[in-house]
Design a protein around this motif. Structure first.
Motif, short mmCIF file in Angstrom:
data_model
loop_
_atom_site.label_atom_id
_atom_site.label_comp_id
_atom_site.label_asym_id
_atom_site.label_seq_id
_atom_site.Cartn_x
_atom_site.Cartn_y
_atom_site.Cartn_z
N GLY A 223 -1.54 -48.31 94.16
CA GLY A 223 -0.79 -49.53 94.41
C GLY A 223 0.66 -49.41 93.98
N ALA A 224 0.91 -48.76 92.83
CA ALA A 224 2.28 -48.59 92.35
C ALA A 224 3.09 -47.71 93.30
CB ALA A 224 2.26 -47.99 90.95
N ARG A 225 2.45 -46.67 93.84
CA ARG A 225 3.17 -45.80 94.78
C ARG A 225 3.46 -46.51 96.09
NH1 ARG A 225 -0.34 -40.40 93.41
NH2 ARG A 225 0.86 -39.80 91.58
N GLU A 226 2.53 -47.32 96.54
CA GLU A 226 2.76 -48.08 97.77
C GLU A 226 3.90 -49.07 97.57
OE1 GLU A 226 2.30 -49.31 101.67
OE2 GLU A 226 1.54 -47.56 100.60
N TYR A 227 3.91 -49.73 96.42
CA TYR A 227 4.99 -50.68 96.11
C TYR A 227 6.32 -49.96 96.05
CZ TYR A 227 7.71 -54.13 93.49
OH TYR A 227 8.68 -55.02 93.10
N ARG A 228 6.35 -48.79 95.42
CA ARG A 228 7.58 -48.05 95.32
C ARG A 228 8.06 -47.60 96.70
NH1 ARG A 228 7.09 -42.29 92.74
NH2 ARG A 228 6.17 -41.99 94.80
N LEU B 205 -4.63 -48.54 90.57
CA LEU B 205 -3.33 -48.93 90.02
C LEU B 205 -2.23 -47.96 90.43
CD1 LEU B 205 -4.29 -50.08 86.39
CD2 LEU B 205 -3.63 -51.52 88.33
N VAL B 206 -2.50 -46.66 90.34
CA VAL B 206 -1.48 -45.67 90.70
C VAL B 206 -1.18 -45.73 92.19
CG1 VAL B 206 -0.97 -43.21 90.80
CG2 VAL B 206 -2.06 -44.17 88.78
N THR C 101 -3.15 -38.79 94.14
CA THR C 101 -3.52 -39.95 93.32
C THR C 101 -4.94 -39.79 92.79
OG1 THR C 101 -2.09 -41.36 94.67
CG2 THR C 101 -3.71 -42.46 93.27
N TRP D 173 9.66 -50.79 98.52
CA TRP D 173 10.78 -51.53 97.95
C TRP D 173 11.87 -50.66 97.35
CZ3 TRP D 173 10.78 -56.47 99.24
CH2 TRP D 173 9.57 -57.07 99.55
N SER D 174 11.68 -49.36 97.27
CA SER D 174 12.69 -48.50 96.66
C SER D 174 13.33 -47.62 97.73
CB SER D 174 12.07 -47.63 95.58
OG SER D 174 13.01 -46.72 95.07
#
Length: 332
Positions: free
Chosen positions: A269-274, A266-267, A226, A277-278
Motif C-alpha cells: 500500500g505504501a508503494r502504491e501511494y508513493r 502495508l508495504v 514486496t 502521489w510522488s
C-alpha cells in the motif's frame, strides 16, 4: 523417595521428577522442569514450591484455567500437593507418589538440554563473533561507497557505529524479553539472527532500487519484491521466537505468518501511494554520484526533466570552469 508425577488424560505418566528437586515449573513450554503436552495447560502454567514445614504447594503462574482437585469444579490459584490430594490442570493431573512408575525416564531440566540444528550453529561463539564482523563491514561499506562526501573514512566509521548500535538495541529487546519470560537472554544467538536479517534486508533493498532503474513500473516485480520483504520479516520474527523458546512451534508459525501478511499489505500500500502521489523515484545509492535530479525515468515527462537537469548541471559546471579560467588569466 517421593516423586512428583504428571499423568495425562489417558492415565499415562508423561513426566516426573523427584520431590527433592523443587522448586520446579510445569507447562507446555519446552524449558519447564516438567513439560506437559496438553492443550489445556499454559506454556508456564504452575510452579511447585516447598513450604517451611516441608509440604508442597502448587501455585498458578499463567494458566487461565487455574488449578482444581480432580473431579471438583472449584478453581484455585494455589493448592497443596500431598500423596492423598492430587492437583489437576487442564486434562492432566499432578500427583505425589512414593514409588515412581518405571516406564518413564526422569524429566531433566529442559533449559540444560543442548541446542540442536540451526540453533546449535547460532550458539557457537565463532559464529557470533563473525556476525559482529559482518555488521561492522556492512556498515563501513554503506558509509564509504554510497554516501556523498569527501571524507569517506568518517562516513564509514559513523555508519558502522550506527548500524551496530541499532542492531544491539533490536537484539537487546529480544534478549530482555527472553530473560524475563524464560530466564535466558541468549543475546549472541539473537545477534546472529539479526545479522542475517539485516544482510537479507539490505540485499532486497538494493534489488528494489535497481528495479526502479531497470524495469520501472513493472507491477509484478514490485509485488514480488514486496513479498520478499514480508518473507524476511516472517523469518526474522520466527527465528527470534524459536531462539527464545523452543516450544509452541505452531503458535510461532501462526504469529509470524500473520505478521508477514500485515507487513506485505502495508508495504504494498505504501508503494502504491508513493507511485500515485510522488514525482520522485527512489534509486540506489550507487547512482547518487550523478546530478541530484537525474533520476530513473518512469515516463517521458520524467525523462525530459532528468535530461534538462543534466544539461543544467553541465552548463553550470562549464560556466564555473570558464569563470575560473578568466580569473586565472586576469591574475596572470
Amino acid at each position: 523417595m517421593s516423586w512428583i508425577e504428571v499423568v495425562d488424560p489417558m492415565g499415562r505418566v508423561v513426566a516426573r521428577r523427584t520431590a527433592a528437586g523443587v522448586p520446579c515449573t510445569i507447562g507446555s513450554s519446552a524449558d519447564n522442569t516438567l513439560v506437559v503436552e496438553d492443550p489445556g495447560v499454559a506454556p508456564y502454567h504452575a510452579r511447585i514450591d516447598r513450604e517451611v514445614d516441608g509440604s508442597l504447594t502448587v501455585t498458578v503462574l499463567g494458566g487461565s484455567s487455574g488449578l482444581h482437585r480432580p473431579g471438583a469444579p472449584e478453581r484455585a490459584m494455589a493448592l497443596a500437593l500431598t500423596p492423598s490430594a492430587a492437583v489437576a490442570m487442564g486434562g492432566s493431573i499432578i500427583r505425589l507418589v512414593d514409588e515412581a512408575s518405571r516406564d518413564v525416564p526422569v524429566s531433566p531440566q529442559a533449559a540444560d538440554l543442548p541446542p540442536s540444528g540451526w540453533r546449535a550453529f547460532v550458539a557457537r561463539r565463532p559464529v557470533q563473533w563473525a556476525s559482529l564482523a559482518v555488521v561492522t563491514v556492512m556498515g563501513s561499506a554503506i558509509g564509504y561507497f554510497t554516501l556523498p562526501g569527501s571524507d569517506r573514512a568518517v562516513n564509514a566509521l559513523v555508519w558502522s557505529a550506527v548500524l551496530l548500535v541499532s542492531e544491539c538495541v533490536w537484539v537487546g529487546m529480544w534478549a530482555v524479553t527472553g530473560r524475563v519470560r524464560h530466564g535466558t537472554a541468549r543475546f549472541g544467538q539473537h545477534f546472529v539472527v539479526a545479522t542475517a536479517i539485516t544482510l537479507l534486508g539490505w540485499i532486497v533493498g538494493e534489488m528494489e532500487s535497481w528495479q526502479e532503474f531497470l524495469v520501472p513500473g513493472a507491477t509484478s516485480v514490485t509485488v514480488l519484491l514486496t513479498a520478499l520483504t514480508a518473507l524476511i520479516w516472517v523469518f526474522a520474527l520466527l527465528a527470534h521466537l524459536r531462539v527464545m523458546n523452543r516450544a509452541n512451534w505452531h503458535k510461532h508459525v501462526r504469529l509470524a505468518a500473520t505478521f508477514g501478511v500485515v507487513v506485505f499489505l502495508l508495504v504494498l500500500g505504501a508503494r502504491e501511494y508513493r507511485g500515485q502521489w510522488s514525482n520522485d523515484v527512489e534509486f540506489s545509492s550507487v547512482l547518487k554520484a550523478w546530478p541530484e535530479r537525474l533520476v530513473p525515468a518512469k515516463n517521458p515527462d520524467q525523462l525530459t526533466a532528468s535530461l534538462k537537469a543534466l544539461q543544467a548541471q553541465l552548463d553550470h559546471d562549464g560556466d564555473a570552469i570558464g569563470d575560473a579560467a578568466v580569473d586565472n588569466a586576469g591574475s596572470d
